[in-house]
Scaffold this motif. Structure first.
Motif, PDB file in Angstrom:
ATOM      1  N   PRO A  82      31.979  63.510  28.194  1.00 17.29           N
ATOM      2  CA  PRO A  82      31.525  63.683  26.787  1.00 17.29           C
ATOM      3  C   PRO A  82      30.101  64.596  26.753  1.00 17.29           C
TER       4      PRO A  82
ATOM      5  N   ARG B 283      34.954  61.341  35.747  1.00 18.41           N
ATOM      6  CA  ARG B 283      35.080  62.202  34.638  1.00 18.41           C
ATOM      7  C   ARG B 283      34.661  61.539  33.158  1.00 18.41           C
ATOM      8  N   LYS B 284      35.187  60.222  33.124  1.00 16.83           N
ATOM      9  CA  LYS B 284      34.693  59.461  32.032  1.00 16.83           C
ATOM     10  C   LYS B 284      33.453  59.491  31.622  1.00 16.83           C
TER      11      LYS B 284
ATOM     12  N   LYS C 177      41.071  59.044  43.468  1.00 16.94           N
ATOM     13  CA  LYS C 177      41.478  59.332  42.185  1.00 16.94           C
ATOM     14  C   LYS C 177      40.738  58.245  41.327  1.00 16.94           C
ATOM     15  N   ARG C 178      40.728  57.235  41.531  1.00 18.96           N
ATOM     16  CA  ARG C 178      39.779  56.140  40.723  1.00 18.96           C
ATOM     17  C   ARG C 178      38.288  56.686  40.615  1.00 18.96           C
TER      18      ARG C 178
ATOM     19  N   ASN D  11      36.162  72.600  36.967  1.00 20.66           N
ATOM     20  CA  ASN D  11      36.408  72.057  38.378  1.00 20.66           C
ATOM     21  C   ASN D  11      36.817  70.499  38.358  1.00 20.66           C
TER      22      ASN D  11
ATOM     23  N   ARG E 177      41.596  67.392  39.550  1.00 21.48           N
ATOM     24  CA  ARG E 177      42.557  66.204  39.046  1.00 21.48           C
ATOM     25  C   ARG E 177      43.822  66.744  39.432  1.00 21.48           C
TER      26      ARG E 177
ATOM     27  N   ASN F 288      38.271  59.615  38.190  1.00 23.16           N
ATOM     28  CA  ASN F 288      38.393  59.148  36.790  1.00 23.16           C
ATOM     29  C   ASN F 288      37.228  58.753  36.298  1.00 23.16           C
ATOM     30  N   ARG F 289      36.609  57.880  37.060  1.00 22.01           N
ATOM     31  CA  ARG F 289      35.176  57.215  36.587  1.00 22.01           C
ATOM     32  C   ARG F 289      34.130  58.385  36.200  1.00 22.01           C
TER      33      ARG F 289
END
Lengths: 309, 309, 309, 309, 309
Positions: free
Chosen positions: E185, E180-181, E173-174, E222, E227, E177-178
């Motif tokens: 944008p 995705r971050k 998950k981490r 995706n 997620r 998330n990273r």
């Protein structure tokens, strides 16, 4: 009075092209005095004095009015404070009013010195940019510290250490929420400078402001990221607790399931009935022991298969 | 009748440039009488009489119609009531209809007295602004009280005190939800004054209305913040309960795991078999005690390592 | 056939300026017959016959077509049904098709009688307004009943009563979801009347429609409120269950922690070793009792301090 | 080759006004051959061959390109597959490319036969409408099947049956998610036909397309509804499990709380101290029994009052 | 210096129509040197050097500036790194600055070779497209790997295997998330090319860019899908743990409920009262055994009916 002197002092000290005035108290009389000198609106005074006011930027014909917060975050002290700051920008002067005496001006002065010569020619609008930029960078640094702390806590939890307590996580969440409340409005407010810039705002300064928008966007993204992280952290804490409860239950069940039945068997042959033939048998005792071993073995086999041992 | 007298009375009492009429009952006959005098629409009457109606602002050609709620929140009484209020604004008069007799007018009168002389020349539109401003400030105060109470509850929970009950938190959430339901629509409704102001609305009053928008925005932000806070509070309560259950389980497991096996050993030598050689041994009893101590010690060592003791 | 008679009958019965035709069956042949008489589109017929169709409003050049649901909610019966309704509005007639014979027309007729004389001159568009208004009011009433029931359930849970079961809450949530599914689209659909009103729609009727929009907005707000309320209710149920489990565990732990160790001590002196000096001591028995009392007392003290007793 | 024959075959077979070509393989060579014959863009070919591509509709000057999925859902088999489909629409021909040989054309042919004579005069655009309509109806049917299955599972859980397993619910959620992923984009994509219809698209066909938009909206609503339903189902499963654990704990606690203390009393009088006066009393045994009965009775009374028995 | 040589080298190596310059270090001096040669803005340099900067695309009059990340994901290593990349596009040259030496250029070169002859005539804008396309495809591949791994973990959990740990899921998950971050944008940023393309951007390249938008949309979808999947995975883990705890509790309860009462009965007849008539009865022992069997049988029957055995 003492505060009026401070105003005059700052006026002298910064007697260049742009007047910087820094009032380090939000005493009503001092602000009222500044209102008369700089001729801003009475409602502006009210907003400056209301230390609970959310950040905002008002663009008037001949001046801008900005409300921001300065945060002080220190992991050591585990305290989290904020300070109310009002900034009034006129064509040839900038008035900064803050709640407590602080060192924000030092950082700004440093930044201006760092800037190349071409930048020094800047007017009050450039000073305004440097001020906002300094504060936003400051926010980003605090966010980064928070993020690192959250990461350390998550790693500790993942490695099964006991050092992380629920209270610590909850307190960090509260700090984050408070900081978010007092910085979030800024993201939309500062954009007003772009859509309706004041007449005296230089076009080149607007180009620099783009950089501030970028950083505010980054700030927003980092908030979302930190927020999710803290949620994950709390959930992780909860999951780890559930896992622990599950393990505690397993041990209780394993011990009880093995010993309760055989304790019953032992209790059986502890009865005092006169006529219990087994008690007189030669191999009665070893037989009873065998029965108990068989029961315990069966239970152990069953729980091994279940994966509880 | 009594109510008609009240209307006439208020008309006389406020016989200045702007007529203030305050009807402190929502009796159908009284409102109908007011409808005839002030010539407003029949549907407006229906909205005034429907005490469940959500807040709204209707801007007509020659008048405005506003529906709001007055809340009474008292932590001591732990009760939470609200009152239906209708406001009709005409060029030269303002009609305020409220469910119960109350003191809202006193606060408004005070505010007007507080305002400087330049403000006193204001017409009905300024009175309207002061009225809305008073109510929104009132909402903000209640929000602040709620927030403080939530913070106190959270601190109590974090410090492990038993004084906070689930019921208390749930009841506070209900109050917050009800208040939110009856103030939320106001945030968008009041904006109508800006986009389509009535003809008799003075431009300077609109500048003052900006302040109301600011406060409504703050109200909205505070609601979101309080809402999250109460959610966190409920979750915290739940986590604390889980932690407590986990601890209770640990104590049960520790005690059971130590004593159940050694109770079995004691039961073993309490059996009455005739042929149990250990019973005759000289050091049989101390040996049995030693075995039990070893078992108990092993269990304690295991659970210490697990961090359960 | 029987159904054609019904059409003719309704036509006669309402032979005023506006023809009301109410068909109380959705039999394909009947609807097809109506299609020929009133000359509406074939796809409209399909939508009327598809009883799973979501609410919608189609505005054509010379007529409108509305699909709605009538709900029957009865707490006593604990059943929740809905009925498919199609409404066709022409300049001088209104055709209402419903799944089962029902009394909706009675309520509408009553509303029209209640309306003042000026309203009675209304054409088909006014009838249309009354019909929608009646249905939306009906929805609001059902919502209110649901809300009251949810509140009663929440109060019961808060007071620790056992009368509320999870199944009851879940079933209510299902009813709410189903009702929401079949009314939610209406909120946006009915707005079409405002943005693109049919040519024969009177301006004064549009003013009345504003009232319907208000009520639809209220309906939407109430749905959100009820939804949150039911979520809170389920969570409350869950929290209460956790609290109960926690309390059950505490009692088990208290009893076990006190009695398991002293039962072991009793078991110890129930062993049959020949050489157990304590057994021969004069005060052996009271001494053993004292040890047990001390152990039990220590456990009680520990758990009192933990707040478990 | 075999595939080229297939193209020719289909061309012949449908030698009416509109050419239907159905290629039932996504072999690169076959698609490349079609690219040359129908002169579409090389990127279109890539999108047809990429079977993971999401649904989309590209409107070019002289043709449209649509990507969709055909789902096969069968509760019996508990498998869930999907097939990649590309549709190219030209003024006088329609090219359908699908991954595996299937029967979708049969259904379309049937629908066209069902349509009245006036519809048969339709060109390729009408065929295109029928094709989309068929697929969307197909999706709605699958959704309905899923919804019914979810409802059956929910009812089973509410009635306390053991037949529903967590795995079953989770698998259904996965199927729903996959289907949602591959149909959701269609809802916005198909709207392009309305906003920028290709030049050869007949206005009357656009009227029919409205029906498709309606169904896509219904599909979307149903997805949301099913999604919430599955979430509720999982939560319900979880709540039922919690309730069950609570009940299991209660039984354990009731049994332990009654028997552990009285077992201690029995153990007490099983001690072998030489000097235990009670053992010699005449009514010692009945008195001990009475004490045990009193303890058990007290425990039972306490737990009855708590509602645990 | 070494880095300047590298620049010259790349300039020579790619001395065709478009200059490709690849700087494989983000040393301040090197980037500053590049700034002087390519004459880009000083703030651009700052953005290149700030390796925490989020992806963005700035379109200037005569050049574009893009910030992206290259990710390296390897399931074996279970590490997840990313690299900061800056791309500057001028009419006749493209400057790529990356943090570490890497092979991204190889893939791009390969893609260009793969492209047909007509594509080779492309200018710097086409190269820019290929570069973005390569990176986005790379992201999609990593997403696909993650999705597959998540699916394998879910299947393992559903089949009750112990191989999946909470830590593994949380770490994934981490990573997600990273990633995705640092890619999210991009989805909005790259669109700027379409709305405000630089003057030297060819229209045909914009057609190719549509493909990139498609892939970015797919990437976004995706991400949402992965997620949700990871959330479901964590929940599934939690549900499985609850199920396991429930089962452990059941076994404990079953064993305790059967043996605790009969152990009491055995303890009863182990008491040493002198006057216990049952002990002298001929069938006392079998009778006691019968009573115990009856109690155990009753308990077993009760728990069978409850479905706990």
């Amino acid at each position: 009075t003492d505060s009026t002197e401070e105003i005059v002092n700052s006026l002298n000290q910064n007697g260049g092209l742009v007047h910087w005035v820094n009032i380090q108290t939000l005493d009503r009389h001092v602000v009222k005095a500044a209102e008369k000198i700089f001729k801003f609106h009475q409602l502006t005074t009210e907003d400056i004095l209301n230390t609970n006011h959310l950040p905002k930027l008002d663009v008037f014909e001949d001046h801008c009015f900005l409300i921001m917060k300065i945060f002080t975050y220190s992991e050591g002290k585990k305290r989290f404070d904020y300070e109310h700051v009002g900034v009034l920008l006129f064509e040839d002067s900038l008035l900064l009013l803050q709640e407590y005496p602080g060192d924000i001006f030092d950082t700004v002065r440093l930044k201006i010195k760092e800037g190349s010569g071409s930048i020094r020619k800047g007017k009050s609008d450039y000073l305004f940019y440097v001020l906002i930029d300094t504060l936003v960078d400051h926010y980003l640094e605090i966010m980064e510290e928070m993020r690192e702390r959250a990461e350390r806590m998550e790693n500790s939890l993942l490695e099964g250490e006991d050092s992380v307590t629920l209270n610590e996580i909850i307190k960090m969440k509260r700090q984050m929420n408070r900081m978010r409340k007092f910085t979030f409005p800024l993201i939309t407010e500062v954009k007003k400078i772009k859509t309706e810039p004041p007449s005296f705002f230089d076009k080149s300064t607007l180009t620099y402001m783009e950089d501030v928008f970028d950083h505010l966007y980054l700030l927003n993204t980092n908030f979302e990221y930190l927020r999710e992280r803290l949620m994950d952290l709390i959930n992780l804490y909860h999951y780890k607790l559930s896992e622990n409860t599950n393990q505690v239950m397993k041990v209780l069940t394993v011990v009880s399931t093995i010993f309760i039945p055989i304790t019953f068997v032992a209790g059986l042959y502890g009865m005092n009935f006169q006529d219990m033939p087994e008690l007189g048998w030669k191999y009665g005792y070893p037989a009873a022991m065998g029965v108990m071993a068989a029961i315990a073995g069966g239970m152990i086999y069953y729980m091994r298969r279940k994966g509880w041992m």
